[in-house]
Motif scaffolding. Structure first.
Motif, PDB file in Angstrom:
ATOM      1  N   VAL A 157      -6.471  -0.219   7.836  1.00 11.34           N
ATOM      2  CA  VAL A 157      -5.782   0.391   8.969  1.00 11.34           C
ATOM      3  C   VAL A 157      -4.611  -0.478   9.423  1.00 11.34           C
ATOM      4  N   ALA A 160      -1.767  -0.273   6.841  1.00 11.92           N
ATOM      5  CA  ALA A 160      -1.050   0.985   7.084  1.00 11.92           C
ATOM      6  C   ALA A 160      -0.172   0.860   8.326  1.00 11.92           C
ATOM      7  N   ARG A 164       3.915   1.410   8.887  1.00 13.57           N
ATOM      8  CA  ARG A 164       4.478   2.276   9.936  1.00 13.57           C
ATOM      9  C   ARG A 164       5.449   1.499  10.823  1.00 13.57           C
ATOM     10  N   GLU A 495       9.815   9.503   6.321  1.00 13.29           N
ATOM     11  CA  GLU A 495       8.771  10.505   6.115  1.00 13.29           C
ATOM     12  C   GLU A 495       7.847  10.090   4.968  1.00 13.29           C
ATOM     13  N   GLU A 498       5.368   7.344   5.912  1.00 11.03           N
ATOM     14  CA  GLU A 498       4.189   7.809   6.645  1.00 11.03           C
ATOM     15  C   GLU A 498       3.143   8.338   5.668  1.00 11.03           C
ATOM     16  N   ASP A 499       3.599   9.018   4.621  1.00 13.89           N
ATOM     17  CA  ASP A 499       2.668   9.505   3.598  1.00 13.89           C
ATOM     18  C   ASP A 499       1.974   8.326   2.921  1.00 13.89           C
ATOM     19  N   ALA A 501       1.586   5.302   4.199  1.00 11.80           N
ATOM     20  CA  ALA A 501       0.716   4.659   5.173  1.00 11.80           C
ATOM     21  C   ALA A 501      -0.625   5.382   5.264  1.00 11.80           C
ATOM     22  N   SER A 502      -0.609   6.691   5.211  1.00  3.61           N
ATOM     23  CA  SER A 502      -1.851   7.456   5.274  1.00  3.61           C
ATOM     24  C   SER A 502      -2.737   7.151   4.081  1.00  3.61           C
ATOM     25  N   ARG A 503      -2.113   6.977   2.916  1.00  5.07           N
ATOM     26  CA  ARG A 503      -2.885   6.640   1.716  1.00  5.07           C
ATOM     27  C   ARG A 503      -3.450   5.220   1.823  1.00  5.07           C
ATOM     28  N   GLU A 505      -4.158   3.610   4.505  1.00  6.85           N
ATOM     29  CA  GLU A 505      -5.205   3.586   5.524  1.00  6.85           C
ATOM     30  C   GLU A 505      -6.567   3.932   4.921  1.00  6.85           C
ATOM     31  N   LYS A 506      -6.558   4.690   3.843  1.00  7.51           N
ATOM     32  CA  LYS A 506      -7.813   5.081   3.185  1.00  7.51           C
ATOM     33  C   LYS A 506      -8.168   4.166   2.022  1.00  7.51           C
ATOM     34  N   HIS A 547       0.172  -2.467  15.456  1.00 10.31           N
ATOM     35  CA  HIS A 547      -0.989  -1.742  14.964  1.00 10.31           C
ATOM     36  C   HIS A 547      -2.313  -2.243  15.509  1.00 10.31           C
TER      37      HIS A 547
END
Length: 951
Positions: A157, A160, A164, A495, A498-499, A501-503, A505-506, A547
Motif C-alpha cells: 500500500v 503504491a 501516486r 492516468e 494510477e493504474d 499504483a492499483s496493481r 497495491e495488490k 501515503h
C-alpha cells in the motif's frame, strides 16, 4: 525501659528500594502488551485534540545503535507528555526499506547477477528480518507505539502510495528528464542523493596543464598587441587529471585581470594576481609581463587540447576564483555542475557533451590512449601523457577534502547521465517555483533549536534540481512510458500511473517489472519504451506523509483537512536530516500540497564519548544501548537522554551513565519515602482540605503546583533537560533537603488519625500523584511502579492519566506564604551548617541533642516567631531560642551567610525521649512513662493527642 515502637507510625511499603530495572522492565513491557496499552491510549484519547508526531523511518539494516535510541526515546517522551497534557497523540513507527545497502547485502550473501525478481524477494525478506530485530530493541526501550501495525515503505500500500505521490508531482509539472552531472558512485552503479555524499580526505594528483593558443593573432588582439613574439598557451590547474580527456572548454572570470607572461620559450596566460605563485610552482623565472587584459576580452578564444585533435573555447564564469591555481578552469561538462551549465548556456547540445566514463568508472574502450582503464588507475598515465606532449607545467600530490559515498566510503564523481529530476525552479499554477514554495514553507515552520531554520533555508536556496532516479532493482519504480521517437512521456501518464499504483497495491513493485506494456497501452505499446529506473530512497521516506498520514494510517490520525494535505505537528530527527528526510519531505510536500508536511522540526545532535569523539568500534568508545539496558536498565538510558542538551553533541560513556544512575536513585528513593509514609492512608476517607492543612503542608503542595506548571511548559517546549533538572532539584532540595526531614517527627510520632498526620499524608499523596506523572514520559517503567503503589483506585497505567489537577496554590497574601517559607528555608540551611560544625567539634552527636539560640534582627524575629514553639520541629533541634542580633551574647555566636542571623549551638542538658528522641526537660517526670516526654505521652493511642498548627 519500655518499647514504644508499636506506638509509632513507621513507614511501610512494598515499593522496593532497588530498581532492579534489567529484570523488572521486560515484565512491565509484557504487561503493557497484555493490556494492549497502545489501544487503550487511543480509546482514552477519543474526542481530544490530536497531536501528530510523524516518525522518520530508520533504515531497515543492522542493529540499532545509541543514536537510534536517542531518537526513539526523544519521540517517546514527546508523545507520552502530549498524552498527559490532554492530547490524543498516536505514534505509528516506520521503516525505510528500499535502497542499495539492502540490495548490496543480498548480493554479498547470495551473489551478484541474481534474477531481478529473485533479488527483490530476498531484499524484502532481509528487510523484514532487520525490522523485527530493531523493533524488539525499540520496544525494550519502553517506546509505546503501534508496533502491531507500523508503516514500512516496502508495504504494497505504501509502494503504491509513493507512485501516486510521484503522479501528483508529474501532474503539477515538476518532474522532467534531463542530462545533468549527478553524484555518481561506481560501487553503487547509481546516482546518489546529496544526503548520500560525505566528505573525507583524499590524495590526488594536482597538475598544471598548458593549452596552446589556436589563433595567435586573435589572442594578440585580446591583449591589445599587434602580434605575439612567440607561441602562447593558457594554463589550467586541476586535481582531477582523469577529466582532461573530457575537456571541452576553458573558463575565466569576466572581471579578473589576466597577464600574458613571457617565460622564455613561450608566453603563458595566467591570472595576474597568481603570476608569481604560478611561476614559482612551474620552476620558471618571470622575465616580463607583456600585457594584461580582462577575462571578458578572452571570451570565445580557442585553445588546442593537449593530446586530442580538438579545440577548447574560452567561456566566462563568475564562479572562477583566484585564491589558488591559475585563475583559469578547465571545463569537462560531463563531470562538473558549473561546467555543464556554462557549456549549455553557450549552446553546447546534449549530444555534443563528451562522457567517456562508464557507470563502473572505466573509460569506454574507444577512448584514445586510455580506453578500458579505471579512471583512478589512469591518472598517472594521463600525467605521463601530458609530460610527453610538453603540456605538463607542474605536478604534485595533495591531500584535500573530497566527495565519498556514505555507504562504500569510496570516492564519487560528478557524471552526466540521463536522469529524472524534480525541478526546483519550475513555476507552479500560482506562479511560484518549488524553491520559493519551500522557502516560504520554512518561514512558516517552528524550528527547535532555532538554528535549524537557517541551515535548511541555505540548503534549499542553493540546491540544484533533485535527481530522483536510480538504476537499481530494489526500489519503487518510476512507472513511465517514453515515446521511442520523441522521448516524451505518454500523454496519459498520470492516468497510467494510477493504474500501475492499483496493481502495486495488490502485488507490490514486481507488478510493474512484470508488466507487459500492451496490458496498459494496447496497440500503441510498440511506440513506447518502459522505464526501468527506480526512485531515490529519499523519495521513499520523503513521501511518507502522503501515503501514511492520509493513506494507510489516515484513520489513526483523523485529520479533518484531507483534501488540502496533512501537516504533522512535528518531525524529529538528527541534524543530518536537514539535507535528508526534512529536506525531501519539504520538497514533496510543497510540490504536492503547496506547503510543508510538518508544522515543526526538532533536531537533535549526534552522540559522542566523554571526550567529544565520534563513536567508533576501533577506538573502543561505543556505548551499545542493548548493553546499557541489560546492565542498568532502559530507564537509565531514558534519563540520560532527558538530562542531555540534545541541541548539540550528546556525550555518553559508562561514567556519565553511572552519574545518571545516581540521580535515578535520588528520584526513586524520594518516591519510596513518599509511598512508605502513605501507610494506612485512604484519600477518599482521610484527605484533608487544602485550607485545613498545616502551613508547611500547604507550602509543599504549592511548590508542587508551581513546579508542575513549569514542567508542563517545559514538555510543551521540548525542554526535557529543564524537566530533569527541576524534578531532581525538587527531590533534592525542597523534599530531601527540607520538607521530608521536617515532617518525619510529625508523621511518625503524632497519632495515626490526627490532623497533623493526615495533613502531612494528604500533601505526600498529592505530591507523589503529581511526581509519578511528571516523570512518566521519561522514567516510564519506574513511574508505572510508583503509580501502582499509590493507595487508592488506579487506572491500568499512569500513561492513561493526565497531569494531576489537585495541586492547589497559596494566595498572595497568605501569612505563611511563599516568601515566608523561602526565608525559613534559608535560615534552616544556615543553621544546618552550624549544627554540622558542632557535630564535627564533638559538641553534639545530632541535631536533636542540641539547643540553638538564633540571634536575629527584628524583621527575622517576627518571621520566625510566627512558628512559635514549632520552630524547633522545622530546625530539627530540641529547643530554639530567639534573641536580639544586637545583644552582647551575639558577638560570640557563629556568623552565617545571612546578615540577619547568627547561631549559637549548645548540647541540650536534658534527657532524650526514647520515643521522639527530642531532649526535653520533662523526661523522667512522668511516673507511668518515665522515658517519655509529655508530648509523646499525649500522642500515645490513649492520649488526647498533640496539636500542631504549622509544621
Amino acid at each position: 525501659m519500655s518499647d514504644y515502637k508499636h506506638t509509632l507510625n513507621l513507614p511501610e511499603t512494598d515499593f522496593p528500594m532497588r530498581g532492579n530495572l534489567p529484570k523488572r522492565e521486560p515484565a512491565r513491557i509484557q504487561r503493557w502488551q497484555e493490556i494492549d496499552l497502545y489501544q487503550r491510549l487511543r480509546e482514552a484519547g477519543q474526542g481530544r485534540k490530536t497531536f501528530v508526531l510523524h516518525d522518520g523511518p530508520p533504515y531497515a539494516n543492522g542493529s540499532i545503535h545509541i543514536g537510534h535510541a536517542v531518537n526513539k526515546i526523544l519521540k517517546d517522551i514527546i508523545v507520552k507528555s502530549k498524552g498527559l497534557a490532554g492530547f490524543d497523540a498516536p505514534y505509528v513507527p516506520g521503516w525505510d526499506c528500499h535502497g542499495l545497502p539492502i540490495e548490496h547485502k543480498v548480493e554479498t550473501t547470495h551473489g551478484k547477477h541474481l534474477p531481478p525478481d529473485e533479488a527483490r524477494a530476498l531484499c524484502r525478506e532481509y528487510a523484514a528480518e532487520q525490522i523485527q530485530g530493531q523493533m524488539t530493541d525499540f520496544v525494550r526501550l519502553g517506546v509505546i507505539g503501534d508496533w502491531e501495525r507500523p508503516y514500512r515503505t516496502m508495504d504494497f500500500v505504501n509502494e503504491a502510495g509513493e507512485v501516486r505521490a510521484l503522479a501528483e508531482m508529474v501532474r503539477h509539472g515538476y518532474v522532467f528528464k534531463g542530462l545533468k552531472p549527478v553524484n555518481w558512485c561506481f560501487d553503487c552503479g547509481s546516482a546518489l542523493a546529496e544526503a548520500e555524499v560525505e566528505y573525507a580526505d583524499k590524495q590526488s594528483d594536482a597538475i598544471d596543464v598548458a593549452f596552446a593558443a589556436d589563433d595567435a593573432s586573435a589572442l594578440a588582439a585580446a591583449f591589445g598587441l599587434e602580434q605575439l613574439s612567440k607561441p602562447a598557451a593558457v594554463v589550467i590547474w586541476t586535481t582531477t587529471p582523469w577529466t582532461i580527456p573530457a575537456n571541452q572548454a576553458l573558463n575565466v572570470h569576466p572581471d579578473v585581470s589576466y597577464a600574458l607572461v613571457d617565460t622564455g620559450e613561450r608566453l603563458l596566460i595566467l591570472a595576474e594576481a597568481l603570476v608569481e605563485s604560478c611561476l614559482q610552482r612551474f620552476g620558471l623565472q618571470q622575465d616580463d609581463v607583456v600585457a594584461t587584459t580582462t577575462g571578458a576580452k578572452l571570451e570565445n578564444l580557442r585553445f588546442r587540447h593537449p593530446f586530442y585533435d580538438r579545440l577548447s573555447p574560452v567561456y566566462l564564469g563568475d564562479y572562477v576564483e583566484t585564491d589558488a591555481g591559475t585563475g583559469i578552469v578547465h571545463s569537462a561538462p560531463a563531470y562538473g555542475e558549473d561546467d555543464f551549465v556554462t557549456c549549455r548556456a553557450y549552446g553546447m547540445e546534449f549530444e555534443e557533451i563528451k562522457n567517456p566514463v562508464m557507470g563502473d568508472g572505466v573509460y569506454v574502450d574507444d577512448l584514445p590512449f586510455f580506453g578500458g582503464q579505471m579512471i583512478w588507475k589512469a591518472n598517472p598515465q594521463i600525467v605521463a601523457k601530458l609530460e610527453e606532449v610538453g603540456a605538463l607545467m607542474a605536478h604534485e600530490k595533495i591531500t584535500h577534502s573530497y566527495m565519498h559515498c556514505w555507504r562504500h566510503k569510496t570516492p564519487v564523481i560528478y557524471r552526466a547521465t540521463a536522469q529524472w529530476f524534480v525541478g526546483m525552479d519550475i513555476e507552479g499554477q500560482d506562479g511560484k517555483t518549488l524553491r520559493q514554495r519551500a522557502l516560504d514553507g520554512i518561514e512558516a515552520t517552528q524550528f527547535v533549536p532555532s538554528w535549524g531554520k537557517a541551515r535548511l533555508h541555505s540548503m534549499i536556496a542553493n540546491r540544484p534540481d533533485w535527481c530522483i532516479s536510480r538504476q537499481r532493482n530494489w526500489g519503487v519504480p518510476i512507472p513511465f512510458f517514453l515515446n521511442r521517437a520523441s522521448g516524451e512521456l505518454h500523454p496519459r501518464t498520470v492516468e497510467l500511473m494510477e493504474d500501475v499504483a492499483s496493481r502495486i497495491e495488490k502485488e507490490g513493485i514486481d507488478a510493474w517489472f512484470r508488466l507487459d506494456a500492451t496490458e496498459l497501452l494496447g496497440d500503441e505499446a510498440a511506440d513506447y519504451e518502459k522505464v526501468t529506473d527506480t526512485l531515490d530512497v529519499w523519495f521513499d521516506s520523503g513521501t511518507t506523509h502522503w501515503h501514511v498520514l492520509r493513506g494507510s494510517h489516515a484513520a489513526v490520525f483523523d485529520h479533518p483537512d484531507q483534501g488540502e494535505g496533512l501537516a504533522a505537528d512535528l518531525y524529529l530527527e538528527g541534524s543530518d536530516q536537514h539535507r535528508g528526510w526534512f529536506h525531501s519531505s519539504l520538497l514533496t510536500g510543497c510540490a504536492i500540497d503547496g506547503h510543508p508536511p510538518y508544522k515543526g522540526l526538532l533536531t537533535h545532535g549526534f552522540t559522542v564519548d566523554a571526550q567529544g569523539r565520534k563513536m567508533s568500534k576501533s577506538v573502543g568508545n561505543v556505548v551499545a544501548p542493548q548493553e546499557v539496558m541489560d546492565k542498568l536498565g532502559a530507564d537509565i538510558l531514558r534519563l540520560w537522554v532527558a538530562s542531555t542538551d540534545y541541541s548539540g553533541e550528546m556525550a555518553v560513556s559508562d561514567e556519565i551513565l553511572k552519574r545518571t544512575a545516581d540521580v535515578y536513585r535520588r528520584i526513586r528513593n524520594t518516591s519510596r519515602f513518599l509511598l512508605a509514609n502513605l501507610n494506612g492512608f485512604d484519600a477518599q476517607r482521610d484527605a484533608v482540605a487544602f485550607e485545613d492543612m498545616l502551613a508547611l503542608d500547604q507550602w509543599v503542595v504549592d511548590r508542587a503546583a508551581q513546579l508542575q506548571a513549569r514542567i508542563e511548559t517545559a514538555y510543551a517546549d521540548y525542554r526535557f533537560l529543564d524537566v530533569y533538572q527541576q524534578v531532581h532539584t525538587f527531590c533534592a532540595r525542597e523534599l530531601g533537603g527540607f520538607y521530608l526531614d521536617v515532617i518525619k517527627d510529625r508523621q511518625y510520632t503524632t497519632q495515626a488519625d490526627s490532623l497533623a498526620r493526615r495533613s502531612c499524608q494528604t500533601a505526600l499523596y498529592r505530591v507523589v500523584e503529581a511526581l509519578a506523572r511528571w516523570v512518566a514520559p521519561i522514567l516510564s517503567f519506574t513511574a508505572e511502579e510508583v503509580y501502582e503503589h499509590i493507595p487508592g483506585e488506579r487506572k491500568a497505567s499512569v500513561l492513561l492519566e493526565t497531569f494531576y489537577t489537585d495541586l492547589q496554590t497559596l494566595s498572595d497574601d497568605a501569612v505563611f506564604g511563599r516568601e515566608f517559607w523561602e526565608q525559613v528555608l534559608e535560615v534552616k540551611q544556615a543553621v544546618n551548617k552550624c549544627l554540622e560544625d558542632a557535630r564535627n567539634a564533638k559538641v553534639i552527636k545530632s541535631g536533636l541533642a542540641a539547643e540553638v539560640t538564633l540571634y536575629v534582627n527584628d524583621t527575622l524575629r517576627e518571621t520566625l516567631g510566627r512558628l512559635g514553639r514549632e520552630l524547633r520541629f522545622v530546625l530539627l533541634t530540641s529547643e530554639v531560642h530567639l534573641a536580639s542580633l544586637e545583644s552582647a551574647e551575639a558577638q560570640a555566636a557563629e556568623a552565617t551567610e545571612l546578615d540577619s542571623l547568627k547561631v549559637a549551638v549548645m548540647a541540650s542538658p536534658h534527657t532524650k525521649c526514647e520515643r521522639c528522641w527530642h531532649h526535653r526537660e520533662d523526661v523522667g517526670s512522668h511516673a507511668e512513662h518515665p522515658d517519655l516526654c509529655g508530648r509523646c505521652i499525649s500522642n500515645l493511642p490513649e492520649g488526647p493527642g498533640e496539636e500542631r498548627h504549622y509544621a
